[in-house]
Each structure stands twice: as C-alpha cells, then as structure tokens.
Write a protein that holds these residues in place. Structure first.
Motif, mmCIF file in Angstrom:
data_model
loop_
_atom_site.group_PDB
_atom_site.id
_atom_site.type_symbol
_atom_site.label_atom_id
_atom_site.label_comp_id
_atom_site.label_asym_id
_atom_site.label_seq_id
_atom_site.Cartn_x
_atom_site.Cartn_y
_atom_site.Cartn_z
ATOM 1 N N GLU A 267 -1.014 8.418 -8.407
ATOM 2 C CA GLU A 267 -1.483 8.438 -7.022
ATOM 3 C C GLU A 267 -1.601 9.868 -6.500
ATOM 4 O OE1 GLU A 267 -0.315 5.699 -3.298
ATOM 5 O OE2 GLU A 267 1.195 7.219 -3.749
ATOM 6 N N LEU A 268 -0.718 10.737 -6.921
ATOM 7 C CA LEU A 268 -0.756 12.117 -6.463
ATOM 8 C C LEU A 268 -2.036 12.825 -6.868
ATOM 9 C CD1 LEU A 268 2.904 13.319 -7.148
ATOM 10 C CD2 LEU A 268 1.811 13.024 -4.912
ATOM 11 N N THR A 269 -2.600 12.449 -8.018
ATOM 12 C CA THR A 269 -3.772 13.145 -8.542
ATOM 13 C C THR A 269 -5.081 12.409 -8.278
ATOM 14 O OG1 THR A 269 -3.500 12.090 -10.716
ATOM 15 C CG2 THR A 269 -2.396 14.203 -10.366
ATOM 16 N N ASP A 270 -5.021 11.194 -7.729
ATOM 17 C CA ASP A 270 -6.248 10.405 -7.556
ATOM 18 C C ASP A 270 -6.178 9.602 -6.267
ATOM 19 O OD1 ASP A 270 -8.758 9.493 -8.176
ATOM 20 O OD2 ASP A 270 -8.075 7.896 -9.496
ATOM 21 N N ARG A 271 -5.965 10.319 -5.176
ATOM 22 C CA ARG A 271 -5.780 9.671 -3.874
ATOM 23 C C ARG A 271 -7.090 9.723 -3.085
ATOM 24 N NH1 ARG A 271 -0.694 8.784 -1.457
ATOM 25 N NH2 ARG A 271 -0.733 8.466 0.783
ATOM 26 N N THR B 229 -5.189 6.114 2.860
ATOM 27 C CA THR B 229 -5.247 6.853 1.604
ATOM 28 C C THR B 229 -4.304 6.236 0.575
ATOM 29 O OG1 THR B 229 -3.602 8.440 2.429
ATOM 30 C CG2 THR B 229 -5.927 9.008 2.713
ATOM 31 N N ALA B 230 -4.816 6.102 -0.649
ATOM 32 C CA ALA B 230 -4.057 5.471 -1.729
ATOM 33 C C ALA B 230 -4.785 5.742 -3.043
ATOM 34 C CB ALA B 230 -3.941 3.964 -1.499
ATOM 35 N N ASP B 231 -4.202 5.295 -4.130
ATOM 36 C CA ASP B 231 -4.852 5.313 -5.439
ATOM 37 C C ASP B 231 -6.107 4.442 -5.363
ATOM 38 O OD1 ASP B 231 -5.607 4.796 -8.134
ATOM 39 O OD2 ASP B 231 -3.527 4.890 -8.813
ATOM 40 N N ARG B 232 -7.241 4.946 -5.849
ATOM 41 C CA ARG B 232 -8.489 4.187 -5.786
ATOM 42 C C ARG B 232 -8.392 2.837 -6.505
ATOM 43 N NH1 ARG B 232 -12.654 7.405 -6.789
ATOM 44 N NH2 ARG B 232 -11.387 9.297 -6.858
ATOM 45 N N TYR B 233 -7.447 2.708 -7.433
ATOM 46 C CA TYR B 233 -7.318 1.452 -8.169
ATOM 47 C C TYR B 233 -6.786 0.310 -7.303
ATOM 48 C CZ TYR B 233 -8.789 3.123 -12.723
ATOM 49 O OH TYR B 233 -9.557 3.596 -13.772
ATOM 50 N N VAL B 234 -6.253 0.636 -6.117
ATOM 51 C CA VAL B 234 -5.904 -0.413 -5.154
ATOM 52 C C VAL B 234 -7.134 -1.263 -4.872
ATOM 53 C CG1 VAL B 234 -5.320 -0.810 -2.724
ATOM 54 C CG2 VAL B 234 -3.996 0.823 -4.068
#
Length: 267
Positions: A174-178, A210-215
């Motif tokens: 999540e830190l690298t793909d938010r 904002t979150a990981d795009r995979y959400v």
C-alpha cells in the motif's frame, strides 16, 4: 423514520422510494428522474456527511459523479440530495452488454486512480479498514451474505485472523501503490449508457479514499464474475481491465486478500 416532509421541491416534484441500501439508508428518486435523496438515521449521519463531502471533492476534480444539491439535518437524521447520473447500473446489463461496457468502465476507474493521491483529503487505508473489520467481528455483525460460499461456515474470528496474517506484506504494498479508490467498485456503482455502452459516471462514493488500487480491482473483478457466460468471457474481461490500466502482471494474491477483507467490513 418519516423524512418525506424534508425532501425539497415537494410542491413541484414527487419523490418515489427506490430502495433501502445495505446500510439501512432510504433512497428516493425525484419524479423527473434528475435527482436522488438519501436519508440516514442519526446513527449514520456522520457517514452520510462523509459521502456528501466526498462527492463535493470528487465533483471538483472533474470526475463524473453526482453533484450535491441539498443537505438537511434534523433530530431524526440527515438527508443528502444529489443529481442523478444518467444511464443504468452495470449490474442490470446482460453479460454480453457488460463486456461491451467493460473498457469504458476500466477507463473511468483509471481516471479516478489517476487523481493526485496526495491531494485527496479522504483516507481509506488498510489500517482503517482492518480496524473496522475487527470491530464488526467483535460485535458479531458480519453479514454472511457477503461471504463467498467456501467461507460461509467459517467462524468470523478465523476469517479475521487469516486477513491479519497477511497485513505486513499488504501494508508495504500500500505504501508504494496508493491511489484514490472508489472503495466499493461493484457493478451497481458504475452507470452505463445502454445505447453506447459508455460509462457515464460513478455513484455511492461513501467509501472513497486513498488506498491500494487492488481494493477496487478485487471488487470489480469478483462482482462481475457472475455476469460472464463462460470462462473465456471472464478471462477476456480480466485482460481488458488490467491492460487498460497498464498493469502487465496482475497480482492475484492481492486480489484474493482484499476479497477476504471486504466482507468483514460491512456490519
């Protein structure tokens, strides 16, 4: 709760009940079809206010979504009035028509994910959602209708522990793909022009942040799965989604993780 008296323009328009949402909110459609009202009890007033603020921010970013028309508060709850997005929900399309609309839906999601995440004032981070899941499980409020068949008979505590074991890896990702996520990217929340099969906008944005795009990717893939007539059609849709978003190698473990977490956050 009778909030019909608080609906605006009652001298000019009628309001028709449409549905009761999963959250318990009441939804009304104005008779001219150009506006909706969502009414929440006091216990959910803060969440509805959050949806209002998200709509106002997102509309200001130029993303196709409802525009806030009116906001009313009272002793029994709150009422949010917003413009209607034209079209029909993607959930109402046949599998073949959904496949026609799919590239436009992927592009619409890409527009959302392309917004500057550091300028989004709303947080839907993994830490927040796991805390919510822990609370739902502690209250024994998990909605089992949201669980996949294989998890129906598994104790909620075990489901939560399974998610918890993967947290360190997912926090790092999540830190690298938010990105700015819809938060509930299911088929009912994509509106589609039934003639051109173009996505006309996004609705039900109360979980935007904002979150990981995979959400979003996990929910979009899983929720559409029952629409496809064959494995080949499903594979084609999968490829279209990830190719459109420029993801060469989809991370299936991340998809699976967010599908395990999401059902535990409703309740």
């Amino acid at each position: 709760m009778d909030w019909t008296y608080a609906l605006p323009d009652r001298n000019r328009f009628g309001w028709t009940p449409v549905r009761t949402g999963e959250s318990g909110d009441l939804v009304y459609q104005r008779d001219d079809g150009r506006a909706f009202a969502k009414i929440a009890p006091v216990a959910r007033s803060a969440e509805l206010a959050g949806e209002r603020d998200r709509l106002a921010w997102l509309h200001g970013q130029g993303v196709a979504c409802p525009e806030v028309v009116d906001w009313r508060e009272g002793g029994e709850g709150t009422c949010l009035v917003m413009t209607a997005i034209p079209g029909v929900p993607a959930a109402d399309l046949s599998g073949s028509d959904l496949l026609k609309a799919w590239p436009s839906m992927a592009r619409q999601l890409g527009i959302l994910h392309g917004l500057p995440a550091d300028q989004c004032p709303f947080d839907r981070s993994l830490s927040i959602m796991f805390e919510r899941a822990a609370d739902v499980v502690a209250r024994k409020a998990v909605n089992r209708d949201f669980l996949p068949d294989e998890d129906m008979n598994t104790p909620a505590r075990e489901l939560l522990e399974r998610v918890e074991r993967d947290l360190p890896t997912r926090f790092e990702q999540e830190l690298t793909d938010r990105v700015v996520c819809h938060g509930d990217a299911c088929m009912p929340n994509f509106m589609i022009d039934p003639e051109s099969f173009q996505c006309t906008g996004l609705i039900d944005l109360g979980r935007l942040g904002t979150a990981d795009r995979y959400v979003d990717l996990a929910l979009m893939v899983a929720n559409a799965r029952e629409s496809w007539a064959s494995r080949e059609e499903e594979a084609e849709a999968f490829a279209i989604l990830f190719n459109t978003l420029g993801i060469k190698i989809p991370d299936k473990e991340r998809l699976a993780f967010y599908l395990r977490l999401d059902p535990l956050t409703w309740g």
